[in-house]
Structure formats: structure tokens, C-alpha cells
Design an enzyme around this catalytic site. Structure first.
Site, PDB file in Angstrom:
ATOM      1  CE  LYS A 177      10.085 -46.093  11.532  1.00 22.05           C
ATOM      2  NZ  LYS A 177      11.081 -45.492  10.649  1.00 22.05           N
TER       3      LYS A 177
HETATM    4  C1  LIG Z   1      12.340 -45.355   9.913  1.00 18.19           C
HETATM    5  C2  LIG Z   1      13.240 -44.208  10.194  1.00 18.19           C
HETATM    6  C3  LIG Z   1      13.707 -43.366   9.185  1.00 18.19           C
HETATM    7  C4  LIG Z   1      13.545 -43.675   7.715  1.00 18.19           C
HETATM    8  O1  LIG Z   1      12.245 -43.705   7.275  1.00 18.19           O
HETATM    9  P1  LIG Z   1      11.954 -44.192   5.767  1.00 18.19           P
HETATM   10  O2  LIG Z   1      10.549 -43.775   5.525  1.00 18.19           O
HETATM   11  O3  LIG Z   1      12.143 -45.665   5.753  1.00 18.19           O
HETATM   12  O4  LIG Z   1      12.922 -43.491   4.895  1.00 18.19           O
HETATM   13  C5  LIG Z   1      14.423 -42.235   9.524  1.00 18.19           C
HETATM   14  N1  LIG Z   1      14.701 -41.968  10.809  1.00 18.19           N
HETATM   15  C6  LIG Z   1      14.320 -42.762  11.823  1.00 18.19           C
HETATM   16  C7  LIG Z   1      14.654 -42.375  13.217  1.00 18.19           C
HETATM   17  C8  LIG Z   1      13.580 -43.919  11.545  1.00 18.19           C
HETATM   18  O5  LIG Z   1      13.228 -44.738  12.547  1.00 18.19           O
END
Ligand SMILES: *Cc1c(COP(=O)(O)O)cnc(C)c1O
Length: 380
Positions: A183
Site C-alpha cells: 500500500k
Molecule cells: C488491502 C486492502 C484492504 C485491507 O487492508 P489490510 O491492511 O490488509 O487489512 C482493504 N480494502 C482494500 C480495497 C484493500 O486493497
């Protein structure tokens, strides 16, 4: 040349900060978590920021703090990662899914209006800023009107993104960010909940750590016996470590710069692919795109999977975002979903390919992706 789909931008500053944190003796939530929360709240323009160990945890806490439970419905999009919907199930509430809009791939305002008219017990809307394209939060607010419906955003892709000069994180009732490895801001695993509501922030702080009224660090300074604490609810174990926060603090200082580089890559792709049989992703008219993902929508005559294989053979890794929820057995069966209910989501899924976009991408890597995509698309 091999271009990976993603390469994490971790510098020596992050390594040094984590090493310092390890030497300090504070490993679990401590001074770095507090500093990271303050810096993050300032960065997005929110009153409160609550650090947790994932975006999934942040969404769970946000819904819980809004008293979502059995009998309530929560409206979200079909074109997302399963986490956006699973948190609704955690609380025993019922997810309702809406189709997306073709340009932004965000939840369709028309579908939202229709679902609000159909279901009287929608208590929250959980829009997803897909790829980093900010959802029109003020339009969603206008649709909600006076109804008691909370706006809880999945901003896993949207750091930093803006609408009318305001950063995502300062717009809805609660906003949830992900610091997962791929991310925009990465702490290995991690997440943040931002809100302007003091009561929501207080409840989320309590519930992220076993339902205890304050966390270990805050209790140290209070003068009373250091062993005393009170459990006020059956909470969760969602707190962030100080090691992760040390990394997050460093990554936060580079977010604007990192987004700028991703925006340059997106602009270079858009210029290079302008004459191909594709629909180019774009930024919103009155906002700024985080460019977490570059999703290229191919003309239906191009076989997406064949293109992906050709690119892989020539050293360019790609991915597909997302397999819509109606295509997963659990959601399909438990919510009676079918592709006919989500024509735009289904069509987008079938023809969309995500290309590498990450701040440390080199010019030769960028040129290689562009050349390879241009020649592969023209010859397929
Ligand atoms: C990665 C992601 C999540 C989850 O994030 P985590 O930190 O792994 O819980 C939720 N929503 C979307 C759209 C994502 O791409």
C-alpha cells in the site's frame, strides 16, 4: 529486464528508525505510535487518528463504534477486496452490494440512491476509493440527507488523495487506511482510523486493546497505581507495535513525494498508450488521485489473460484488481449475488489489467513497461 509489479520503498531512514525503536525497549504501542497518530491526523486534516494493525481492523472498529449490529444493513461496492465486506459480517450485520460507475470504478451514486430507497435499515455506507480515485463523499452525503447513516470509507488505496482541496481522511465520519506491504504507506502490516468525532475515536481506542479504558502507555503517566486498569467491553487485539509506527513516521514524511512520482508514471503511461485500444485511467475533475494502482481497461477485442501472459514472458509483472465479490463462492452463495446485478463491475473485471506503478520505479523500467505494453497490445 524484469519489472516487478511492486517494489517497497523502504530507505535507510526506516531501517534506522526501527533499529532505534528496538533499542529503546518500547516494542508494543508506545511513544512512536502516539507520534505517528498525531502526525497522521495532521497530514490528512482529521481531529483524531487511531493506529491499528490493519485496515480491516480499522473498518471493524469504525463500524463497531457506530453501533452497527444484527438487523442493520451496510451498503458497499461489489468491486473491492473482500475485507470491505467481511467486516460487516464480523458484527452480524447484512452487507448490501452496489455496482460501480464506469469512469471512476467507485460505488455508483445511482445504485446508492436505489438501494437507499429499497432498504430502510441501511445504517452505514462503506465506499472504497478504488485505486486511489477519491469517491465523491459530498454527493454521498447529499444522497444520505437527514437519514442516520454513517459514511465509513475504505481508503486502503487513497493516501494521499484529495477532493476539493481536502485530503481523504478528513471527509467522512470515519476513514480507514492500510499500511500493508504493497500500500502507499507501508509498515509491514498496519492501519489507521481517522475521524473528527470524539466519541467514535474514544470507543475505537478502547476496543482496539481488549476494551481497556486506556492503553499501557497512557496509563504510565497518570499517577495512580501503575497496575490498575478497567475492562469496559469485550474488545479486540488490534493495536499497532511501536516498531511499525517508527517505520510509518518515516514513510509519512515522503508521502507527497511518493505520490508525485506515481502521478508522473501514470502520466507517462497515459501519454504512451493514448493511441492504443484502451480506456485510460484519469484523475477526478475536482480532486487528486493517489495513483496507488494504474488500472488499464482494454478493448474487449484484446484478451486480457493472453496480454498478461505475454507481458510476463517479456519481464513485466501485472495483476488484476479486483475479482469482484460476486465471483467469490462465499459472497455469491451467502448474499445470492450474480453477475447480472453488477454489469459494470463484471465488465471492468473482465477487461482490466493493473500495470506496475511504484515510487522507486526507474526510468529504464518505465520505458520497458511502455515498450512492452505498446508492442504486445498492437500484436495481440
Ligand atoms: C488491502 C486492502 C484492504 C485491507 O487492508 P489490510 O491492511 O490488509 O487489512 C482493504 N480494502 C482494500 C480495497 C484493500 O486493497
Amino acid at each position: 529486464m524484469q519489472v516487478p509489479f511492486h517494489r517497497t520503498a523502504i530507505g535507510e531512514a526506516e531501517v534506522a528508525a526501527v533499529a532505534d525503536s528496538m533499542r529503546s525497549g518500547w516494542l508494543t504501542s508506545g511513544p512512536n505510535v502516539q507520534a505517528f497518530e498525531e502526525a497522521f491526523a495532521g497530514f490528512v486534516g482529521a481531529k483524531f487518528a487511531i493506529a491499528v494493525n490493519s485496515c480491516t481492523a480499522a473498518m471493524h472498529l469504525a463500524l463497531e463504534a457506530h453501533n452497527i449490529g444484527p438487523g442493520d444493513c451496510v451498503l458497499t461496492t461489489d468491486y473491492t477486496f473482500t475485507a470491505s465486506a467481511e467486516v460487516i459480517r464480523y458484527l452480524g450485520a447484512t452487507p448490501i452490494f452496489a455496482d460501480i460507475e464506469p469512469g471512476s470504478r467507485n460505488i455508483s451514486l445511482q445504485a446508492v440512491a436505489q438501494k437507499l430507497a429499497q432498504h430502510g435499515n441501511i445504517r452505514a455506507i462503506l465506499p472504497v476509493h478504488i485505486a486511489g480515485y477519491p469517491c465523491d463523499i459530498s454527493a454521498l452525503r447529499a444522497l444520505i440527507g437527514e437519514r442516520p447513516i454513517a459514511l465509513i470509507e475504505d481508503a486502503a488505496h487513497a493516501l494521499p488523495a484529495e477532493l476539493s482541496g481536502q485530503r481523504v481522511g478528513s471527509l467522512g465520519d470515519a476513514t480507514c487506511f492500510s499500511f500493508y506491504a504493497t500500500k502507499p504507506l507501508c509498515t509491514g502490516e498496519g492501519g489507521m482510523l481517522t475521524t473528527d468525532h470524539a466519541n467514535i475515536a474514544a470507543r475505537a481506542r478502547t476496543m482496539r486493546l481488549h476494551g481497556i479504558d486506556a492503553d499501557v502507555y497512557a496509563r504510565r503517566g497518570e499517577g495512580g497505581p501503575s497496575w490498575f486498569y478497567q475492562v469496559v467491553a469485550p474488545g479486540f487485539k488490534y493495536n499497532m507495535t511501536d516498531l511499525a509506527a517508527a517505520m510509518g513516521l518515516q514513510q509519512l514524511t515522503r508521502q507527497v513525494e511518493m505520490r508525485q512520482r506515481r502521478a508522473e508514471i501514470a502520466a507517462a503511461y497515459n501519454a504512451a498508450f493514448a493511441d492504443l485500444a484502451v480506456v485510460l485511467p484519469h484523475a477526478p475533475p475536482a480532486g487528486s488521485h493517489a495513483w496507488h494502482l494504474y488500472m488499464l481497461q482494454l478493448h474487449p477485442s484484446i484478451d486480457r489473460d493472453a496480454l498478461s501472459q505475454t507481458l510476463a514472458d517479456r519481464g513485466v509483472a501485472t495483476s488484476v484488481h479486483f475479482i469482484p465479490l460476486h465471483r467469490h463462492p462465499y459472497w455469491r452463495q451467502s448474499c445470492a449475488l450474480h453477475e447480472s446485478q453488477f454489469p459494470i463491475s463484471e465488465e471492468t473485471f473482465q477487461h482490466t489489467l493493473s500495470l506496475p506503478i511504484f515510487p522507486d520505479m526507474t526510468e529504464p523500467e518505465l520505458a520497458h513497461v511502455i515498450d512492452t505494453v505498446c508492442s504486445a497490445v498492437s500484436t495481440l
